[in-house]
Motif scaffolding. Structure first.
Motif, short mmCIF file in Angstrom:
data_model
loop_
_atom_site.label_atom_id
_atom_site.label_comp_id
_atom_site.label_asym_id
_atom_site.label_seq_id
_atom_site.Cartn_x
_atom_site.Cartn_y
_atom_site.Cartn_z
N ALA A 147 0.82 -1.21 0.00
CA ALA A 147 0.00 0.00 0.00
C ALA A 147 0.86 1.26 0.00
CB ALA A 147 -0.93 0.00 1.20
N ALA A 148 2.03 1.20 0.63
CA ALA A 148 2.91 2.37 0.68
C ALA A 148 3.47 2.72 -0.69
CB ALA A 148 4.05 2.12 1.65
N LYS A 149 3.53 1.74 -1.59
CA LYS A 149 4.05 1.98 -2.93
C LYS A 149 2.99 2.48 -3.90
CE LYS A 149 7.70 -1.45 -2.55
NZ LYS A 149 8.28 -2.67 -3.09
N ALA A 150 1.75 2.54 -3.44
CA ALA A 150 0.66 3.00 -4.31
C ALA A 150 0.84 4.48 -4.64
CB ALA A 150 -0.68 2.78 -3.62
N ILE A 151 0.36 4.87 -5.80
CA ILE A 151 0.43 6.27 -6.22
C ILE A 151 -0.83 6.96 -5.74
CG2 ILE A 151 0.56 7.83 -8.18
CD1 ILE A 151 1.93 5.57 -9.72
N HIS A 152 -0.67 7.87 -4.80
CA HIS A 152 -1.82 8.58 -4.24
C HIS A 152 -2.10 9.83 -5.05
CE1 HIS A 152 -1.84 5.94 -0.80
NE2 HIS A 152 -0.53 6.09 -0.71
N GLY A 153 -3.36 10.12 -5.27
CA GLY A 153 -3.74 11.32 -5.98
C GLY A 153 -3.66 11.20 -7.49
N LEU A 154 -3.44 10.00 -7.99
CA LEU A 154 -3.38 9.80 -9.43
C LEU A 154 -4.78 10.00 -10.00
CD1 LEU A 154 -1.66 8.95 -11.85
CD2 LEU A 154 -2.33 6.61 -11.38
N ASN A 155 -4.88 10.83 -11.02
CA ASN A 155 -6.17 11.13 -11.60
C ASN A 155 -6.18 10.66 -13.05
OD1 ASN A 155 -8.67 12.09 -12.18
ND2 ASN A 155 -8.15 14.25 -12.04
N MET A 156 -6.78 9.50 -13.29
CA MET A 156 -6.87 8.96 -14.64
C MET A 156 -8.34 8.76 -14.97
SD MET A 156 -3.78 6.20 -14.81
CE MET A 156 -3.99 5.92 -16.54
N PRO A 157 -8.74 9.11 -16.18
CA PRO A 157 -10.14 8.90 -16.55
C PRO A 157 -10.44 7.40 -16.67
CG PRO A 157 -8.87 9.62 -18.44
CD PRO A 157 -7.96 9.72 -17.25
N ASP A 158 -11.69 7.04 -16.43
CA ASP A 158 -12.10 5.64 -16.51
C ASP A 158 -11.79 5.04 -17.87
OD1 ASP A 158 -12.99 5.69 -13.93
OD2 ASP A 158 -15.09 6.03 -14.46
N PHE A 159 -11.86 5.87 -18.93
CA PHE A 159 -11.61 5.38 -20.28
C PHE A 159 -10.20 4.79 -20.40
CE2 PHE A 159 -12.27 4.92 -24.69
CZ PHE A 159 -11.08 5.27 -25.32
N ALA A 160 -9.26 5.33 -19.64
CA ALA A 160 -7.88 4.86 -19.72
C ALA A 160 -7.74 3.42 -19.27
CB ALA A 160 -6.98 5.76 -18.89
N PHE A 161 -8.68 2.95 -18.46
CA PHE A 161 -8.62 1.59 -17.95
C PHE A 161 -9.38 0.59 -18.82
CE2 PHE A 161 -7.91 4.23 -14.21
CZ PHE A 161 -6.69 3.71 -13.80
N SER A 162 -10.05 1.07 -19.85
CA SER A 162 -10.82 0.17 -20.70
C SER A 162 -9.93 -0.48 -21.74
CB SER A 162 -11.96 0.91 -21.38
OG SER A 162 -11.46 1.79 -22.35
N ARG A 163 -10.29 -1.65 -22.15
CA ARG A 163 -9.53 -2.39 -23.15
C ARG A 163 -9.49 -1.64 -24.48
NH1 ARG A 163 -11.80 -8.18 -24.29
NH2 ARG A 163 -12.42 -7.73 -22.19
N GLU A 164 -10.56 -0.93 -24.79
CA GLU A 164 -10.64 -0.23 -26.06
C GLU A 164 -9.65 0.93 -26.16
OE1 GLU A 164 -13.28 -0.95 -24.14
OE2 GLU A 164 -14.07 -2.59 -25.33
N SER A 165 -9.17 1.43 -25.03
CA SER A 165 -8.30 2.60 -25.07
C SER A 165 -6.96 2.30 -25.74
CB SER A 165 -8.07 3.16 -23.67
OG SER A 165 -7.30 2.25 -22.91
N ILE A 166 -6.56 1.04 -25.80
CA ILE A 166 -5.28 0.74 -26.46
C ILE A 166 -5.40 0.87 -27.98
CG2 ILE A 166 -4.49 -0.74 -24.60
CD1 ILE A 166 -5.10 -3.16 -26.37
N TYR A 167 -6.62 0.91 -28.49
CA TYR A 167 -6.83 1.05 -29.93
C TYR A 167 -7.27 2.46 -30.30
CZ TYR A 167 -6.80 -3.99 -29.51
OH TYR A 167 -6.45 -5.27 -29.23
N TRP A 168 -7.22 3.40 -29.37
CA TRP A 168 -7.69 4.75 -29.63
C TRP A 168 -6.51 5.66 -29.85
CZ3 TRP A 168 -12.33 6.27 -30.93
CH2 TRP A 168 -12.59 7.63 -30.97
N PRO A 169 -6.45 6.54 -30.76
CA PRO A 169 -7.45 6.76 -31.80
C PRO A 169 -7.36 5.69 -32.88
CG PRO A 169 -5.63 8.27 -32.10
CD PRO A 169 -5.35 7.49 -30.85
#
Length: 81
Positions: free
Chosen positions: A55-77
């Motif tokens: 837990a200490a190695k976690a990145i706190h305050g990281l702000n990523m949109p939900d789209f970045a975690f979707s499988r489809e984002s690797i094919y965008w654009p």
């Protein structure tokens, strides 16, 4: 049908801690796991410390949109755009 059987390993075989009511001569599947209640206090503390280190190695305050975690984002654009 699932049945929980408390048991211990004596070094050779798994021995139930209490009488069991199971069908005779019928194949069974077993899922084994170490019961947390049976771990030594030192082992429990060791596991808790490992979780705290993770837990200490976690990145706190990281702000990523939900789209970045979707499988489809690797094919965008899409190609050609």
């Amino acid at each position: 049908m699932a049945t929980v059987i408390r048991a211990h390993f004596d070094g050779k075989v798994i021995v139930p801690d209490e009488p069991v009511d199971l069908p005779v001569d019928q194949p069974l599947e077993a899922e084994l796991r170490v019961s947390e209640a049976r771990l030594s206090p030192a082992e429990i503390e060791k596991r808790r410390a490992a979780i705290k280190r993770l837990a200490a190695k976690a990145i706190h305050g990281l702000n990523m949109p939900d789209f970045a975690f979707s499988r489809e984002s690797i094919y965008w654009p899409p190609r050609g755009l």
